[in-house]
Motif scaffolding. Structure first.
Motif, PDB file in Angstrom:
ATOM      1  N   THR A   1      29.455  65.814  45.900  1.00 22.51           N
ATOM      2  CA  THR A   1      29.970  65.365  47.184  1.00 22.51           C
ATOM      3  C   THR A   1      30.700  66.496  47.899  1.00 22.51           C
ATOM      4  O   THR A   1      31.087  67.507  47.292  1.00 22.51           O
ATOM      5  CB  THR A   1      30.899  64.164  46.998  1.00 22.51           C
ATOM      6  OG1 THR A   1      31.257  63.645  48.274  1.00 22.51           O
ATOM      7  CG2 THR A   1      32.164  64.550  46.263  1.00 22.51           C
TER       8      THR A   1
ATOM      9  N   LYS B   1      33.435  67.627  55.580  1.00 24.94           N
ATOM     10  CA  LYS B   1      33.040  66.281  56.011  1.00 24.94           C
ATOM     11  C   LYS B   1      34.048  65.733  57.012  1.00 24.94           C
ATOM     12  O   LYS B   1      35.186  66.227  57.125  1.00 24.94           O
ATOM     13  CB  LYS B   1      32.959  65.345  54.808  1.00 24.94           C
ATOM     14  CG  LYS B   1      34.288  65.153  54.101  1.00 24.94           C
ATOM     15  CD  LYS B   1      34.142  64.220  52.906  1.00 24.94           C
ATOM     16  CE  LYS B   1      35.478  64.110  52.163  1.00 24.94           C
ATOM     17  NZ  LYS B   1      35.377  63.244  50.989  1.00 24.94           N
TER      18      LYS B   1
ATOM     19  N   ASP C   1      29.381  73.114  56.739  1.00 27.03           N
ATOM     20  CA  ASP C   1      28.489  72.110  56.162  1.00 27.03           C
ATOM     21  C   ASP C   1      28.677  72.050  54.653  1.00 27.03           C
ATOM     22  O   ASP C   1      29.060  73.042  54.016  1.00 27.03           O
ATOM     23  CB  ASP C   1      27.029  72.460  56.467  1.00 27.03           C
ATOM     24  CG  ASP C   1      26.689  72.247  57.929  1.00 27.03           C
ATOM     25  OD1 ASP C   1      27.308  71.371  58.559  1.00 27.03           O
ATOM     26  OD2 ASP C   1      25.801  72.958  58.441  1.00 27.03           O
TER      27      ASP C   1
ATOM     28  N   GLU D   1      23.314  70.898  47.680  1.00 29.09           N
ATOM     29  CA  GLU D   1      22.848  69.516  47.806  1.00 29.09           C
ATOM     30  C   GLU D   1      23.979  68.521  48.080  1.00 29.09           C
ATOM     31  O   GLU D   1      23.740  67.318  48.155  1.00 29.09           O
ATOM     32  CB  GLU D   1      22.120  69.087  46.530  1.00 29.09           C
ATOM     33  CG  GLU D   1      20.817  69.833  46.272  1.00 29.09           C
ATOM     34  CD  GLU D   1      20.122  69.329  45.023  1.00 29.09           C
ATOM     35  OE1 GLU D   1      20.815  69.148  43.983  1.00 29.09           O
ATOM     36  OE2 GLU D   1      18.912  69.094  45.079  1.00 29.09           O
ATOM     37  N   SER D   2      25.185  69.003  48.224  1.00 33.21           N
ATOM     38  CA  SER D   2      26.328  68.102  48.427  1.00 33.21           C
ATOM     39  C   SER D   2      26.197  67.337  49.734  1.00 33.21           C
ATOM     40  O   SER D   2      25.653  67.840  50.724  1.00 33.21           O
ATOM     41  CB  SER D   2      27.631  68.901  48.459  1.00 33.21           C
ATOM     42  OG  SER D   2      27.836  69.584  47.245  1.00 33.21           O
ATOM     43  N   LYS D   3      26.711  66.119  49.703  1.00 30.94           N
ATOM     44  CA  LYS D   3      26.753  65.294  50.909  1.00 30.94           C
ATOM     45  C   LYS D   3      28.099  64.595  50.944  1.00 30.94           C
ATOM     46  O   LYS D   3      28.797  64.494  49.934  1.00 30.94           O
ATOM     47  CB  LYS D   3      25.613  64.267  50.890  1.00 30.94           C
ATOM     48  CG  LYS D   3      24.228  64.877  50.960  1.00 30.94           C
ATOM     49  CD  LYS D   3      23.158  63.821  50.866  1.00 30.94           C
ATOM     50  CE  LYS D   3      21.768  64.449  51.041  1.00 30.94           C
ATOM     51  NZ  LYS D   3      21.486  65.472  50.022  1.00 30.94           N
ATOM     52  N   SER D   4      28.461  64.068  52.099  1.00 28.91           N
ATOM     53  CA  SER D   4      29.715  63.313  52.195  1.00 28.91           C
ATOM     54  C   SER D   4      29.590  62.034  51.381  1.00 28.91           C
ATOM     55  O   SER D   4      28.493  61.554  51.085  1.00 28.91           O
ATOM     56  CB  SER D   4      30.023  62.978  53.656  1.00 28.91           C
ATOM     57  OG  SER D   4      29.113  62.000  54.135  1.00 28.91           O
TER      58      SER D   4
ATOM     59  N   GLN E   1      27.528  59.372  53.121  1.00 29.07           N
ATOM     60  CA  GLN E   1      26.091  59.628  53.132  1.00 29.07           C
ATOM     61  C   GLN E   1      25.471  59.431  51.750  1.00 29.07           C
ATOM     62  O   GLN E   1      24.317  58.999  51.634  1.00 29.07           O
ATOM     63  CB  GLN E   1      25.816  61.051  53.647  1.00 29.07           C
ATOM     64  CG  GLN E   1      26.218  61.284  55.093  1.00 29.07           C
ATOM     65  CD  GLN E   1      25.471  60.387  56.071  1.00 29.07           C
ATOM     66  OE1 GLN E   1      24.290  60.105  55.866  1.00 29.07           O
ATOM     67  NE2 GLN E   1      26.146  59.946  57.125  1.00 29.07           N
TER      68      GLN E   1
ATOM     69  N   ARG F   1      22.417  56.711  51.016  1.00 28.59           N
ATOM     70  CA  ARG F   1      21.115  56.993  50.414  1.00 28.59           C
ATOM     71  C   ARG F   1      20.854  56.111  49.200  1.00 28.59           C
ATOM     72  O   ARG F   1      19.726  55.680  48.958  1.00 28.59           O
ATOM     73  CB  ARG F   1      21.030  58.469  50.057  1.00 28.59           C
ATOM     74  CG  ARG F   1      20.717  59.330  51.276  1.00 28.59           C
ATOM     75  CD  ARG F   1      21.140  60.778  51.118  1.00 28.59           C
ATOM     76  NE  ARG F   1      20.734  61.566  52.277  1.00 28.59           N
ATOM     77  CZ  ARG F   1      21.355  61.532  53.465  1.00 28.59           C
ATOM     78  NH1 ARG F   1      22.389  60.730  53.646  1.00 28.59           N
ATOM     79  NH2 ARG F   1      20.926  62.281  54.470  1.00 28.59           N
TER      80      ARG F   1
END
Length: 965
Positions: A494, A500, A520, A524-527, A530, A534
Motif C-alpha cells: 500500500t 495518496k 505516485d 505495484e503499491s496502491k492506496s 484502491q 480491486r
C-alpha cells in the motif's frame, strides 16, 4: 518529570491507591470540614453524589444496592415514560424525594427534559438536591464495602446516615446518598461511632494518606500536600486543576479503577468540563473527528444496516484459544459482599453469558451459517424479519441452535480468512503473541504449557485436542515488511503517507490532517481505498456465479447511545437460559436483524454512496438527521456513477479524493449545515438552544483541497463534549457543564457509583483500590519449563511494556538509524542492584520467560528502573538480531511473547445505560502490565542463532519440546 515541582515515584500498578488517598484529603478538607461553595454546587449538579441508593440487608449489616427509581414510588412520581430508568434525589426545598431532569429515561421517548438544569421533572420547579442526610437522618446503620488490599480485612464496615422509606410495594427500606456512601468508604470520620481516621497518619484505615503511602511507596506528606493543593487550586480557580495521564494506566487488569480514581478527585473538585482543568489522556486513545461522515463509508451504512461488528479482545481471546490457559479464577476476584449467582463460572463463561444476553457481539454468531438460518426460518413459515427472529428465539431456547462461543473450538466456528490492514497484529499488537502463532496460524511457537484450565468452564464445550492453525488465508495490507507480513500468505503493498490522498485525525488539536499525494505510489503499491476496490471488483465477479443475492441475519448487541441501552432495567441480570425470563430479541437477548446481501453488486456499492443516506439519513451518538441536501451536493461535487446498474446516478466514490470529500461533507465537524442539523436534533432532546456553538459557521464546508491548502479548524459538533472556540481551549465534558447536556450515563451525571449486579458482585460499585492481578503464568510452572530453569540464577519481575522508545511512529525500531541509536536489536531494562544479584552486566544476553512463552534480548542495566520491574518498550520485533530461546527452542520472542489476554467480567456488561456496547468505545479490553516473568542470564557460549539445517523433523515440531497439545 524534570520540570515538576514534586516527583512521586509511585509503585507500578498502585495509581488508584495514590489517587484515593489524595481524594481522602480533598473530600475531608473541602466537603466535610468545610463545604466549598463551588465544589458543593458542582457535585450536586453534575455528578451522581446526591442520587439516592437503597441498602440491602446482608446478615447483621447492610450493603449498597441499586439506585432508587421513580418506580419505587406511588404513581411513579408522575413519570410515565421509562420510570424505571429515572433516578431520584431528596430535594432540600420541598423536603421530598423527586425525580430531577437528565437521567437516561428522559433521553428516549420524550423531549425537553434530558438536561442538567436543577429542576423537578414533574413540574419543572427549582430544586436543591441534598448531598447528605447526616443532620436529618432517621438512623445510622453499618454498611459493608468490599476491600482487596492483601493482608487486610476483605470488608470495610462503615456507619452511614440513612433515611427510612416505604416503597410503593409496601416494603420499608433504608436509603442514603452516593455522597454519604463515598465519604464513609474513603475512611473519613464524621462522629457516627465507627472510629474512622481522625488523622492522615492512621495507616490502619483504608484510603488515608498514610495507608496510601504504605501501598504506593509515596511519602505520606506528599500525598497530603498534593491532595490539598490540587483541591485548593481548583477551589480558587473554579476547577482549573488537571491530571495528565498516558496510555499505561489503561494496560492494567483493573485499569477501569485506576481511571475512576482519577475521575473521582477531578469531579469532587469540580475540574471536569472546565477550561484548564479535567484530564488529558496523552497517547494511544485518539478519536476520529469526522466520525459521522466516516462511519457510513467504513461500514457501508449507506447500503446496509446494521453492520456486523465484533470487539477484538473477546474475538482473539477465544479464537487464539487463550481461554484454554486461563489461570485467573473469576471467583477469586469477586467482592466479599457478592450475591454471585454465577459463582463457579470462569472468565470465559461470563463472556458466554454476556453474548447470549445481548451485551457483547459475537463472531461467528451461531453454530450455523446465518444464511442457512434465514433459509430454514423461511422454510418453517417465516415471512418477515419478525418471523425469522421468533424462529431463531425458539431454536435457541430448544437447543437446536447455539451461540458459537458455546463450542468455540468446533471446526465450523474457526475463523478462516483474515485481512490485516495497516496493523502489526503479529509483530507487536497481539497480547498473547505465542498463542496467535500456535492456534491461529499453526506456526512455530513458544507456548510452554498444555492449556487444561479451560476444562473447568461450565458454558463452553471442552475439546481435549486444541485446534492448531485455524486460518486458511491471511492477507497483509502494508507498506513495510514487518512480522505480520512475514507470517502472511499474501502481502498487498500500500501507499505511504505522501503517496495518496487520505485523512487523519487526532484529539491533540482541532484539525483534520490531509495526507497529500506528493508522489505516485512506488512500484505495484496502491492506496488503501484502491486496494479494497480491486478486491471488491474481483469478488463481485466471482460472487455473481457462486453467491448471488441472499438474506443474512445479524445478531446485534444492545447499542450504546440508543434506546437499546434501556433493555435491562435496575441492573439485575435476568438470564433466559436459566429460566429467569423469556428470550426476547432486543431485550433479554441480541436483536436479530435481517440484511439482504447482493454479493454480485459489492463493487458497485463500494464505489458509490448508497440510497439509505436518503431513505434513513445519518446518525451519531443517538442523534438523527436528514441528509438529502448533502447527497445532492455530493452528486454535483463528486459527479455520479454513469455505468448501468444499481449505483447509476449515485454520488461517485471511485477516486480517493471523492471519498475524503464524502466523509467531510457528511460530518458536522466539517460541514456547518450538518452541524446545524445535528445540534438541532440534540436541542429537541435537551430543551435548550445550542445554536450559538456553531454560530457564524452554518454555511461553511471544509473540503479536502481546502485542508491541503491550509489547516482549517473544525466546527463544534455534538459528537464530542468539547467545543472549538477562540476563548476556550478544547476540554472534554465542557458542554455537559456549560450547556447542561447530560453525561451519557444512567443518572445523566458523572458516575461515582455503578449499581449493576455484576459491578456490585465484583466489589466495584464505588471506586476502590485493587492491587495488580496475579495472572499466574510465572507460578506453578509446567514441568518442562521448570526443568529448563533448574540451577539458574533468576529474578521474578513485573513485565512493563511502555510506549516505544527509539521508534517513533514513522521511524520504526528496526530501521538502521534506530538500531544504530540503541543496542542494535531488542532489549529490556532491569534494576542495577537486582541485575548484580544474578550476575547480569549491561548488554548481556538475557531471557524473560513464563508459561506464555519467552523473550530473548539484550539487557540494559540502570539505576533508573525500580526494583521488581523489567521494562521492555513495545514495537520491538524479532526480525533483526534475535537469537533463539534455549527454553522454547524457537526464535526468541517479542514483548508480547510472555503476555496473554485476560478479560474482566465487569467490562462485559451491556444493555444498561452507559454500560452498553459501542464499537471501539466500550467492551472488553486486553491488559498486560500485571504479568510477571522469570529473568535469567544467557551466557555468550549458550547463545543459539538457530543456524542449523531446517530438517523436516525440526519444521514439523511446532511446539516447544515436551509440549504435546
Amino acid at each position: 518529570m524534570k520540570f515538576a515541582d514534586l516527583w512521586m515515584p509511585v509503585k507500578q500498578g498502585t495509581d488508584s491507591a495514590a489517587f484515593m488517598a489524595m481524594g481522602h484529603v480533598a473530600l475531608n478538607e473541602f466537603h466535610i470540614k468545610k463545604q466549598d461553595p463551588y465544589f458543593s454546587e458542582y457535585v450536586r449538579t453534575y455528578t451522581d453524589m446526591p442520587m439516592q441508593v437503597m441498602l440491602r440487608k446482608d446478615g447483621d449489616r447492610y450493603v449498597s444496592g441499586r439506585f432508587l427509581r421513580a418506580t419505587d414510588f406511588d404513581k411513579n412520581l408522575g413519570e410515565s415514560n421509562n420510570p424505571e430508568w429515572k433516578t431520584v434525589v431528596y430535594d432540600e426545598v420541598s423536603k421530598a424525594f423527586v425525580v430531577p431532569n437528565g437521567s437516561v429515561g428522559f433521553r428516549w421517548g420524550e423531549e425537553g427534559k434530558w438536561n442538567l438544569l436543577p429542576k423537578n421533572a414533574a413540574n419543572q420547579a427549582d430544586i436543591e438536591a441534598e448531598l447528605t442526610c447526616i443532620d436529618s437522618r432517621d438512623d445510622v446503620v453499618s454498611v459493608a464495602f468490599p476491600h482487596f488490599n492483601p493482608g487486610e480485612d476483605d470488608t470495610l464496615l462503615r456507619n452511614i446516615p440513612v433515611r427510612k422509606l416505604k416503597l410503593a410495594s409496601g416494603e420499608e427500606v433504608f436509603v442514603t446518598s452516593v455522597f454519604d456512601l463515598m465519604v464513609s468508604q474513603y475512611g473519613i470520620d464524621r462522629g457516627l461511632g465507627d472510629n474512622l481516621a481522625t488523622s492522615y497518619e492512621d495507616e490502619s484505615v483504608a484510603y488515608t494518606p498514610a495507608w496510601g503511602s504504605k501501598v504506593t511507596g509515596i511519602k505520606t506528606a506528599d500525598l497530603i500536600r498534593t491532595g490539598r493543593e490540587f483541591a485548593e487550586n481548583a477551589s480558587k480557580t473554579r476547577g482549573k486543576s488537571m491530571v495528565i495521564m498516558g496510555a499505561a494506566i489503561n494496560h492494567w487488569y483493573h485499569n477501569d479503577l485506576g481511571y475512576r480514581s482519577i475521575m473521582n478527585i477531578l469531579h469532587m473538585c469540580g475540574c471536569v468540563g472546565q477550561s484548564g482543568g479535567g484530564w488529558a489522556h496523552y497517547v494511544g486513545q485518539e478519536k476520529l473527528r469526522p466520525q459521522a461522515g466516516w462511519a457510513p463509508i467504513a461500514f457501508a451504512l449507506d447500503w446496509h444496516r446494521p453492520p456486523r461488528h465484533m470487539n477484538s479482545t473477546t474475538y482473539w481471546y477465544f479464537h487464539t484459544d487463550q481461554w484454554r490457559y486461563e489461570k485467573v479464577e473469576a471467583d477469586n476476584i469477586l467482592g466479599s459482599t457478592a450475591t454471585a449467582k454465577y459463582r463457579g463460572y470462569q472468565i470465559a463463561d461470563y463472556n458466554v453469558v454476556s453474548q447470549r444476553l445481548g451485551w457483547l457481539p459475537s463472531a461467528p454468531h451461531f453454530n450455523k451459517n446465518p444464511l442457512d438460518i434465514v433459509k430454514a426460518a423461511e422454510a418453517a413459515g417465516a415471512t418477515d424479519e419478525a418471523g425469522i427472529s421468533q424462529y431463531m428465539a425458539e431454536q435457541l431456547k430448544s437447543g437446536e441452535m447455539a451461540f458459537s462461543i458455546e463450542d468455540i473450538d468446533a471446526e465450523e466456528n474457526h475463523p478462516r480468512n483474515l485481512f490485516v490492514w495497516r496493523a502489526n497484529l503479529i509483530g507487536c499488537s497481539a497480547k498473547g503473541h505465542e498463542y496467535f502463532l500456535k492456534h491461529l496460524l499453526g506456526a512455530q511457537n513458544g507456548v510452554m504449557q498444555e492449556g487444561t484450565e479451560g476444562a473447568n468452564c461450565k458454558e463452553i464445550k471442552w475439546r481435549e485436542k486444541a485446534p492448531i492453525g485455524k486460518l486458511d488465508l491471511m492477507v497483509d495490507i502494508n507498506f513495510r515488511l514487518n512480522s505480520t507480513g512475514a507470517y502472511s500468505d499474501i502481502i498487498l503493498p500500500t501507499a505511504t503517507w505522501y503517496e495518496k490522498a487520505d485523512l487523519n485525525t487526532t484529539d491533540m488539536h482541532p484539525f483534520v490532517h490531509p495526507l497529500g499525494k506528493a508522489v505516485d505510489p512506488a512500484f505495484e503499491s496502491k492506496s488503501d481505498w484502491q486496494i479494497f476496490m480491486r478486491v471488491a471488483k474481483k469478488f463481485s465477479e466471482i460472487a455473481e456465479k457462486h453467491l448471488g443475492t441472499v438474506k443474512d441475519v445479524v445478531s446485534l448487541p444492545m447499542q450504546h447511545d440508543s434506546p437499546m441501552a434501556l433493555a435491562q432495567p435496575y441492573g439485575e441480570v435476568k438470564d433466559w437460559k436459566r429460566g429467569e425470563c423469556d428470550l426476547i430479541p432486543g431485550k433479554t437477548a441480541p436483536l436479530f436483524k435481517v440484511v439482504e446481501r447482493d454479493y454480485a453488486n459489492t463493487y458497485k456499492k463500494y464505489t458509490s454512496v448508497g440510497p439509505l443516506m436518503n431513505k434513513l439519513g445519518n446518525n451519531i451518538k443517538g442523534l438523527d438527521w436528514n441528509t438529502d441536501l448533502e447527497i445532492d451536493q455530493l452528486k454535483t461535487h463528486n459527479g455520479v456513477i454513469t455505468e448501468e446498474g444499481i449505483s447509476k446516478g449515485l454520488p461517485s466514490l471511485l477516486e480517493d479524493v471523492q471519498v475524503c470529500d464524502t466523509v467531510l461533507m457528511m460530518a458536522p465537524e466539517t460541514n456547518g449545515e450538518v452541524a446545524h442539523k445535528s445540534w438541532s436534533a440534540l436541542s429537541k432532546k435537551t430543551g435548550i438552544n445550542h445554536s450559538h456553538l456553531y454560530e457564524g459557521r452554518h454555511e461553511e464546508k471544509i473540503r479536502y483541497h481546502d485542508i491541503v491548502a491550509q489547516p482549517r479548524k473544525i466546527i463544534t459538533a455534538p459528537t464530542w463534549s468539547g467545543i472549538e472556540s477562540e476563548e476556550v481551549s478544547y476540554n472534554a465534558c465542557y458542554t455537559n457543564v456549560h450547556e447542561h447536556i447530560p453525561f451519557r450515563t444512567l443518572t445523566g451525571r458523572a458516575s461515582f457509583y455503578l449499581d449493576h449486579e455484576w459491578m456490585l458482585d465484583f466489589g466495584e460499585g464505588l471506586c476502590c483500590y485493587r492491587p495488580p492481578q496475579d495472572l499466574g503464568a510465572h507460578k506453578n510452572l509446567p514441568k518442562e519449563l521448570a526443568k529448563k530453569l533448574e540451577g539458574k540464577k533468576t529474578l521474578t519481575l513485573n513485565w512493563i511494556t511502555p510506549h516505544s522508545k527509539w521508534g517513533i511512529h514513522s521511524s520504526y525500531q528496526d530501521n538502521l538509524r534506530m538500531l544504530t541509536l540503541f543496542r542494535g536489536g531488542p532489549y529490556f531494562w532491569v534494576n542495577e542492584e537486582e541485575a548484580q544479584s544474578i550476575g547480569l552486566k549491561d548488554n548481556d544476553w538475557v531471557e524473560a520467560v513464563n508459561a506464555n512463552g519467552a523473550t530473548v534480548a539484550r539487557v540494559v542495566v540502570s539505576q533508573r528502573v525500580p526494583k521488581g520491574m523489567a521494562l521492555m518498550y513495545h514495537a520491538q520485533e524479532k526480525n533483526v538480531n534475535v537469537p533463539g530461546s534455549n527454553t522454547t527452542g524457537k526464535r526468541g520472542g517479542i514483548l508480547n511473547s510472555v503476555t496473554k489476554v485476560v478479560m474482566k467480567p465487569t467490562n462485559m456488561i451491556g444493555g444498561y445505560a452507559q454500560l452498553s456496547y459501542s464499537f471501539n468505545y466500550y467492551g472488553t479490553v486486553g491488559s498486560q502490565r500485571d504479568e510477571n516473568v522469570i529473568v535469567h542470564k544467557i551466557e555468550d557460549a549458550d547463545v543459539n542463532w538457530l543456524e542449523g539445517d531446517l530438517t523436516p523433523e525440526r519444521e514439523a515440531q511446532l511446539n516447544p519440546e515436551g509440549i504435546n497439545n
